[in-house]
Design an enzyme around this catalytic site. Structure first.
Site, PDB file in Angstrom:
ATOM      1  CG  HIS A 129      -1.928   0.953   1.396  1.00  0.00           C
ATOM      2  ND1 HIS A 129      -1.694   2.270   1.718  1.00  0.00           N
ATOM      3  CD2 HIS A 129      -3.264   0.832   1.267  1.00  0.00           C
ATOM      4  CE1 HIS A 129      -2.859   2.912   1.780  1.00  0.00           C
ATOM      5  NE2 HIS A 129      -3.826   2.068   1.505  1.00  0.00           N
ATOM      6  CG  ASP A 206       0.234  -2.515   6.105  1.00  0.00           C
ATOM      7  OD1 ASP A 206      -0.788  -2.666   6.796  1.00  0.00           O
ATOM      8  OD2 ASP A 206       0.264  -1.807   5.075  1.00  0.00           O
ATOM      9  CD  GLN A 209      -7.146  -4.729   3.763  1.00  0.00           C
ATOM     10  OE1 GLN A 209      -8.133  -5.420   4.001  1.00  0.00           O
ATOM     11  NE2 GLN A 209      -7.231  -3.458   3.438  1.00  0.00           N
ATOM     12  CE  LYS A 232      -8.116   0.001   5.518  1.00  0.00           C
ATOM     13  NZ  LYS A 232      -6.906  -0.053   4.702  1.00  0.00           N
ATOM     14  CB  CYS A 374      -3.593   3.156  -1.664  1.00  0.00           C
ATOM     15  SG  CYS A 374      -4.827   4.367  -1.263  1.00  0.00           S
TER      16      CYS A 374
HETATM   17  C1  PLP Z   1      -5.907   0.661   4.522  1.00  0.00           C
HETATM   18  C2  PLP Z   1      -4.516   0.202   4.473  1.00  0.00           C
HETATM   19  C3  PLP Z   1      -3.468   1.009   4.931  1.00  0.00           C
HETATM   20  C4  PLP Z   1      -3.676   2.407   5.432  1.00  0.00           C
HETATM   21  O1  PLP Z   1      -4.543   2.428   6.517  1.00  0.00           O
HETATM   22  P1  PLP Z   1      -5.130   3.823   7.067  1.00  0.00           P
HETATM   23  O2  PLP Z   1      -6.222   3.391   7.961  1.00  0.00           O
HETATM   24  O3  PLP Z   1      -5.617   4.588   5.863  1.00  0.00           O
HETATM   25  O4  PLP Z   1      -4.026   4.506   7.771  1.00  0.00           O
HETATM   26  C5  PLP Z   1      -2.186   0.494   4.887  1.00  0.00           C
HETATM   27  N1  PLP Z   1      -1.946  -0.731   4.423  1.00  0.00           N
HETATM   28  C6  PLP Z   1      -2.926  -1.542   3.978  1.00  0.00           C
HETATM   29  C7  PLP Z   1      -2.580  -2.920   3.507  1.00  0.00           C
HETATM   30  C8  PLP Z   1      -4.234  -1.094   3.984  1.00  0.00           C
HETATM   31  O5  PLP Z   1      -5.208  -1.892   3.526  1.00  0.00           O
END
Ligand code: PLP
Length: 416
Positions: A129, A206, A209, A232, A374
């Site tokens: 992302h 990260d 998800q 999320k 993104c």
């Molecule tokens: C949504 C997302 C982000 C960013 O998250 P924010 O809530 O916008 O800070 C980073 N990495 C992944 C894989 C995402 O799906």
């Protein structure tokens, strides 16, 4: 055609907990298939925020009076919930931030300042992302370090042999997504972490998800940093979590300066507060933290193993149903996938632009995401400007998938 799958969640009961799922758009029942973008909120999250402003509102860690003490207790109890949710060893390893983006920027800035020097290397993957790309580019530019990128296969998996070749004594940090928001690939992060540690590098995962879809155990993974966003995982926006190993967080300089992160301040010298407060300058997002606590309680009451199992079943159902359409090309076909399906759709006169697909589905009350999600470098890797993306959550059903497929057939007839 659709039968209820025989797994451990009752989706109709669960749907009743989410008020928005009973609403309509353009007079049609809402079919929400954009969960990788943000998830909907159960009633108890909405209610706890309302309750907070009606009965508890005051600032944390600052007052000696009843309400402030109640709020401080509530915030710290959520910190323990988060600690348990990801199985962190200690509470002080849980830092409240605005979201995954801020968590990654915090590490890029503070760990970068602490440890990254000219000639060092940072490794990311081709499926990251933007928020797990740009902060590292900014860090590399500041420190004269180099960004290296692990390529991915046509199925959308990281090439582990290429990863081996990129690792060296110069590698300072590896930043990798647990689950791709565009492809759905579940990365072998445990292996990736182990190999990075063999070279003395630290790893940031990260988890944006992963948090809503699978049980997370940062100690079993041996992750050095782990980031996720409240919104999320069925919680509020504006709140997220950075997990970091205490040893690293203690060595790193603060990120933001201000109130609450200090021990003492004079104009000559300031000393910093202990963890986690050293990284939590200013008034925190109290309603967000309390809402996040309610969201994690909710997810755990459903059970992450039950959620994973249900979603896996739904993912297989949706994949088969979509593949039954002529002109369907799914992008991201790794064997290990979470409930995200990116695709391109063609009609008899060729590929239909994802934005057209999205607009027509919207008229049917179906919300999917179209665009680059993104992940522009990933779009380039697959040679597409954009994709359609369906992302499922625990409250989606086979009936909704059937409606999606019917609507996609309609799109095809409009473009034939
Ligand atoms: C949504 C997302 C982000 C960013 O998250 P924010 O809530 O916008 O800070 C980073 N990495 C992944 C894989 C995402 O799906």
């Amino acid at each position: 055609m659709s039968t209820t799958p025989a797994v451990g969640i009752n989706v109709q009961t669960l749907r009743a907990d989410f008020p928005i799922l009973a609403t309509t758009v353009y007079g049609k029942p809402l079919i929400y298939l954009d969960n990788a973008n943000t998830s909907q909120k159960p009633r108890r999250v909405i209610e706890v925020i309302d309750m907070y402003y009606r009965t508890m509102n005051s600032n944390v860690h600052r007052g000696n009076y009843f309400l402030s003490q109640q709020v401080t207790l509530a915030v710290e109890s959520v910190r323990r919930k988060v600690q348990k949710f990801i199985n962190a060893a200690e509470e002080r390893e849980i830092i409240f931030v605005r979201g995954t983006t801020e968590a990654i920027n915090l590490v890029a800035t503070s760990f970068g300042e602490y440890s990254v020097r000219e000639g060092d290397e940072i490794i990311i993957s081709a499926m990251e992302h933007h928020s797990n790309i740009v902060p590292w580019q900014m860090l590399c530019a500041r420190r004269g370090a180099t960004l290296r990128v692990i390529p991915i296969t046509d199925a959308g998996e990281v090439c582990l042999e290429d990863y081996e070749r990129l690792l060296s004594g110069r590698t300072k940090l590896v930043a990798i997504t647990h689950i791709s928001n565009t492809l759905g690939t579940i990365n072998p992060v445990q292996h990736i972490i182990r190999r990075a540690h063999d070279y003395g590098a630290v790893v940031l995962v990260d988890g944006a998800q992963a948090a809503p879809h699978m049980a997370i155990d940062v100690q079993a993974l041996d992750a050095d940093f782990y980031a996720f966003s409240g919104h999320k995982v069925f919680g509020p926006t504006g709140i997220g979590v950075l997990y970091g190993k205490a040893r690293l967080l203690e060595a790193m300089p603060p990120y933001h300066g201000g109130g609450a992160m200090i021990d003492s301040v004079t104009f000559e010298k300031t000393t910093y507060n202990v963890l986690p407060f050293k990284f939590e300058a200013g008034t925190p997002h109290v309603e967000g933290i309390i809402g996040l606590g309610a969201a994690l309680d909710y997810v755990q009451s459903v059970g992450l193993d039950a959620i994973s199992e249900y979603e896996h079943d739904l993912l297989c159902y949706a994949t088969d149903a979509l593949q039954s359409l002529d002109g369907m090309r799914i992008i991201g076909t790794a064997p290990e996938k979470a409930s995200v399906i990116s695709f391109m759709l063609a009609g008899s006169s060729g590929e239909i632009h994802p934005h057209d697909v999205g607009t027509i589905l919207d008229n049917e009350g179906i919300a999917i995401r179209t665009g680059h999600h993104c992940t522009q470098p990933l779009m380039r890797r697959f040679g597409v400007p954009a994709t359609c993306r369906v992302s499922l959550a625990m409250y989606n059903t086979r009936e909704e998938i059937d409606m999606l497929v019917r609507a996609l057939r309609k799109v095809q007839t409009l473009f034939s």
